[in-house]
Each structure stands twice: as structure tokens, then as C-alpha cells.
Design a protein around this motif. Structure first.
Motif, short mmCIF file in Angstrom:
data_model
loop_
_atom_site.label_atom_id
_atom_site.label_comp_id
_atom_site.label_asym_id
_atom_site.label_seq_id
_atom_site.Cartn_x
_atom_site.Cartn_y
_atom_site.Cartn_z
N LYS A 261 0.86 -1.33 0.03
CA LYS A 261 -0.10 -0.08 0.04
C LYS A 261 0.85 1.20 0.25
CE LYS A 261 -4.27 -1.71 2.26
NZ LYS A 261 -5.13 -1.61 3.17
N LEU A 262 0.19 2.11 -0.28
CA LEU A 262 0.99 3.85 -0.42
C LEU A 262 0.72 4.33 0.98
CD1 LEU A 262 -0.25 5.15 -3.74
CD2 LEU A 262 1.97 3.83 -3.43
N VAL A 263 1.98 4.87 1.76
CA VAL A 263 2.17 5.22 3.04
C VAL A 263 2.91 6.44 3.02
CG1 VAL A 263 2.24 4.99 5.64
CG2 VAL A 263 1.12 3.02 4.20
N ASP A 264 2.45 7.64 2.96
CA ASP A 264 3.27 8.78 3.16
C ASP A 264 4.33 8.86 1.91
OD1 ASP A 264 2.08 9.43 5.76
OD2 ASP A 264 3.40 8.40 6.76
N GLY A 265 3.79 8.74 1.10
CA GLY A 265 4.34 9.12 -0.28
C GLY A 265 5.71 7.72 -0.47
N GLU A 270 1.48 -4.25 4.30
CA GLU A 270 0.55 -4.17 5.18
C GLU A 270 0.38 -5.80 5.56
OE1 GLU A 270 -4.00 -3.24 6.54
OE2 GLU A 270 -3.04 -2.55 4.67
N VAL A 271 0.50 -6.17 6.76
CA VAL A 271 0.52 -7.54 7.12
C VAL A 271 -1.08 -7.60 7.31
CG1 VAL A 271 0.79 -9.39 9.08
CG2 VAL A 271 2.58 -7.63 8.53
N LEU A 272 -1.66 -8.64 6.47
CA LEU A 272 -2.94 -8.96 6.72
C LEU A 272 -3.33 -10.47 7.45
CD1 LEU A 272 -3.93 -8.87 2.77
CD2 LEU A 272 -4.37 -7.18 4.54
N ARG A 273 -2.24 -11.11 7.31
CA ARG A 273 -2.68 -12.66 8.23
C ARG A 273 -1.32 -13.41 8.52
NH1 ARG A 273 -5.46 -13.53 3.73
NH2 ARG A 273 -4.67 -15.27 2.20
N LEU A 274 -1.12 -14.21 9.39
CA LEU A 274 -0.25 -14.93 9.63
C LEU A 274 -0.62 -16.35 9.81
CD1 LEU A 274 1.70 -12.85 12.61
CD2 LEU A 274 2.24 -13.05 10.10
N THR A 275 0.14 -17.49 8.94
CA THR A 275 -0.48 -18.84 9.08
C THR A 275 0.64 -19.75 9.45
OG1 THR A 275 0.31 -19.11 6.82
CG2 THR A 275 -1.81 -18.27 7.11
N SER A 285 3.40 -7.43 16.17
CA SER A 285 4.76 -7.68 16.19
C SER A 285 5.71 -7.46 15.21
CB SER A 285 4.93 -8.68 16.92
OG SER A 285 4.58 -9.91 16.76
N ILE A 286 4.83 -7.94 14.02
CA ILE A 286 5.61 -8.25 12.59
C ILE A 286 5.44 -6.69 11.92
CG2 ILE A 286 5.59 -9.47 10.49
CD1 ILE A 286 6.38 -10.96 13.06
N GLN A 287 4.39 -6.03 11.99
CA GLN A 287 4.15 -4.93 11.18
C GLN A 287 5.19 -3.69 11.16
OE1 GLN A 287 1.47 -4.56 8.83
NE2 GLN A 287 3.11 -3.27 8.03
N PRO A 288 5.82 -3.46 12.56
CA PRO A 288 6.81 -2.20 12.63
C PRO A 288 8.07 -2.85 12.00
CG PRO A 288 5.74 -2.77 14.70
CD PRO A 288 5.24 -3.69 13.68
N VAL A 289 8.44 -4.14 12.09
CA VAL A 289 9.76 -4.52 11.35
C VAL A 289 9.60 -4.25 9.84
CG1 VAL A 289 11.13 -6.61 10.90
CG2 VAL A 289 10.05 -6.23 13.40
N LEU A 290 8.47 -4.81 9.24
CA LEU A 290 8.31 -4.66 7.75
C LEU A 290 8.29 -3.12 7.36
CD1 LEU A 290 5.61 -7.32 6.96
CD2 LEU A 290 8.02 -7.33 6.59
N ASP A 291 7.60 -2.31 8.27
CA ASP A 291 7.34 -0.77 8.00
C ASP A 291 8.79 -0.25 7.97
OD1 ASP A 291 4.81 -1.05 7.60
OD2 ASP A 291 4.23 -0.31 9.77
#
Length: 341
Positions: A261-265, A270-275, A285-291
């Protein structure tokens, strides 16, 4: 005794040769002058050059011998005139005049002059264009940290663009090895209306810049393996689903399903799910690392370049970045632009 009727006889009964019909010595016309006879010179005596004249013929003028005394009162005899030499300059001028009178020769000269002039312009055009291509490619290479090539628009001619410092268009293409830390990411950039009118705050301006980005699935896998501090080495595969617009990251026994997704230019996953085993971990806990990883890859580009769109394809991800009416940074503000003057 009886004598012959025409005079005394000679021995043999022949007549005097002087009285023969062919001898005219004694039968000169009345009033005619006697002709001088030629005389054989004695040994050591100079031969005479005088020739007998016929009656009424003017005497010919004799040429004096070299060193002979010229009698007083006689006009000097002029020596024969030497042939006039034609100077090389006169010859060349004559050839030039004849050359210029030939219309075909004049046309050929004009064609040669024009051809030489065009060759000089073409050579200058190619040199200046090649030089500018290297400068712009070097700037892009410094920004994206990958090899790049650049080419300027063909119209108007580059020399005109160079002297006016107003460039109609520039096309740039990177080799696709990486863009910063993003592996196997390539850029195709189109820049319009570049003006190098330096001001106190900028080296110039650009009317518009559009950059199309391609990032392969394999490149996403290698990039996340290198930037994720935890679990990066466990990533084994990255697959895309164009219909759902998602990217699945397999890390051992866990799978992370994300959506770009587009975020701040910039672009964020974006994490949708974990399997799998990842399901026991909270998504937060995963999203900040990817961001943090994607922000370093897709944000903070110069001249206000920002992401406009992102699309998931069967081969990976495509995105478009752009900017408009932007200032070109000076070299003291960004070392990558130090060569732009």
C-alpha cells in the motif's frame, strides 16, 4: 683564206665559250651594275658575310660578331627577346579563374563546404550529447546506487538545448540490479522540461518526473532476508497473487500474507494475516519490522519524488513514482547533484 663568220676559230673548231648562247657575262643589260663575285678566303682570313644582291633588292643588315667594333652612326642591333616566363602565381590565378567559371566545380565546392560544416555540427552535437548523458547517468547512479544510462530528447538539437540550458526531455534506465537496498529493482525514468536556471536555493527546475519501478518476487525475497533483523534468514520463498493483490512470504513453518500500500509517499507491506507457526505471533509485532524495512527502500527520494501507485503482478510488484515543478538540489545540499551546473 676564209674566216668563220662569227669570229676567230679555236683549236678543235669550237667557238669561244664566252660567245656561247648560255654565257651571259658580256650580255648585261645596259645600266645594270656588275655583281660582285664570291671570293674564297685565304688561310687565316675571316670569311665575308656579304652576299650578292640582286638588282633592286635592299641590302640586308649584318649582325655584328661578339666583341666586334660597332661602326659609328650605325643603329645598335637589338638582341632577340627571351620568351616571357609565366609566374606560378599567374598560373594559379588562371586555373582558379577557369575553375570558378565551371558551374559544376562551384557546386562541388559548395557541397564540400556544407558537408564539412554539417560534419562539424554533427560531431559537436554527438560529443555534447554524450557528455551530458554521462553526467545525468552519474547523478542517477549516485541516487539509486545502480548503473544507469541516460539520453536526451532529439528535438530541438542538443547544442541548442545546451546553449539555452533548457532541455526538453531526458530518458533514464537503470540496470535493474538494485535501487538502494532493494535487490532486483529497476527504474525507467522520464523527465520533462528541465531548466538549469540556477538560483540561490536550487541548481534549476524540472517540469515533471515519472519513474516506473519493477521489483521481482525473487528480489523481494532477497531484500527482506537482508533487512529483517529477526527471521530474515528463514525466508525461503515469496509468491504473488495478482487477483488478490497480495504477497506471501514463507519463513520456515510460518507464512506472512501482506498487501503493498501507499503510505506517506512510500510503499508499505501491510500484514493481513499470519499462518502456520506464525499464527501464534501477534500481527502488531511483525508490522513495525516490515514498515521500517520498506521505508528505507521507498521513501526519502530527492526533489519530492513520491509513490503514486503500486500493483501486484505475476512477476512481482510494479509501482510509479513522480514529482512536478521540483527544484534540482545544489551540490552542497546533495553530493549526488554536484556535477549539475
Amino acid at each position: 683564206m676564209t674566216y668563220p663568220p662569227h669570229g676567230p676559230s679555236h683549236p678543235g673548231g669550237q667557238q669561244n665559250p664566252s660567245q656561247q648562247p648560255g654565257n651571259q657575262q658580256w650580255s648585261r643589260p645596259p645600266g645594270a651594275e656588275a655583281q660582285p663575285t664570291a671570293r674564297i678566303p685565304k688561310p687565316g682570313e675571316e670569311p665575308t658575310t656579304a652576299l650578292p644582291r640582286t638588282h633592286g633588292e635592299p641590302a640586308t643588315q649584318q649582325l655584328p660578331r661578339p666583341g666586334a667594333h660597332q661602326p659609328a652612326g650605325d643603329a645598335p642591333v637589338a638582341a632577340p627577346a627571351a620568351p616571357k616566363k609565366i609566374e606560378p602565381k599567374a598560373k594559379s590565378q588562371g586555373r582558379l579563374a577557369g575553375f570558378l567559371k565551371d558551374p559544376l566545380s562551384v557546386v562541388l565546392v559548395l557541397v564540400i563546404v556544407i558537408a564539412l560544416g554539417l560534419a562539424g555540427l554533427v560531431g559537436g552535437e554527438l560529443y555534447a550529447r554524450n557528455r551530458a548523458n554521462h553526467i545525468v547517468a552519474g547523478v542517477v547512479q549516485c541516487v539509486v546506487q545502480d548503473k544507469a544510462s541516460a539520453s536526451f530528447g532529439t528535438m530541438p538539437p542538443f547544442l541548442i538545448q545546451h546553449f539555452t540550458r533548457d532541455y526538453s526531455s531526458i530518458s533514464i534506465h537503470t540496470d535493474g540490479n538494485n535501487v538502494r537496498d532493494a535487490t532486483q529493482m529497476s527504474l525507467q525514468i522520464e523527465i520533462k522540461d528541465v531548466k538549469l536556471n540556477e538560483t540561490a536555493d536550487a541548481a534549476g527546475t524540472i517540469g515533471s518526473l515519472v519513474a516506473d519501478v519493477k521489483w521481482t518476487s525473487e528480489g523481494i525475497k532477497q531484500t527482506l532476508s537482508g533487512v529483517l533483523p529477526v527471521g530474515g534468514s528463514m525466508i525461503s520463498e515469496v509468491t504473488t497473487d495478482p487477483s488478490a493483490g497480495t504477497i506471501s512470504v514463507d519463513a520456515g513453518l510460518a507464512t506472512i500474507v501482506t498487501q503493498p500500500k501507499l503510505v506517506d509517499g512510500g510503499i508499505s507491506l501491510e500484514v493481513l494475516r499470519l499462518t502456520g507457526l506464525g499464527a501464534i505471533l501477534p500481527r502488531e509485532s511483525i508490522q513495525p519490522v516490515l514498515d521500517d524495512a520498506t521505508e528505507r527502500l521507498t521513501k526519502d527520494y530527492p526533489m519530492g519524488i513520491k509513490a503514486d501507485s503500486v500493483t501486484v503482478t505475476s512477476e512481482g510488484v510494479q509501482a510509479r513514482f513522480s514529482t512536478a515543478n521540483a527544484d534540482i538540489p545544489k551540490g552542497n545540499d546533495d553530493p549526488c547533484f554536484a556535477s549539475i551546473r
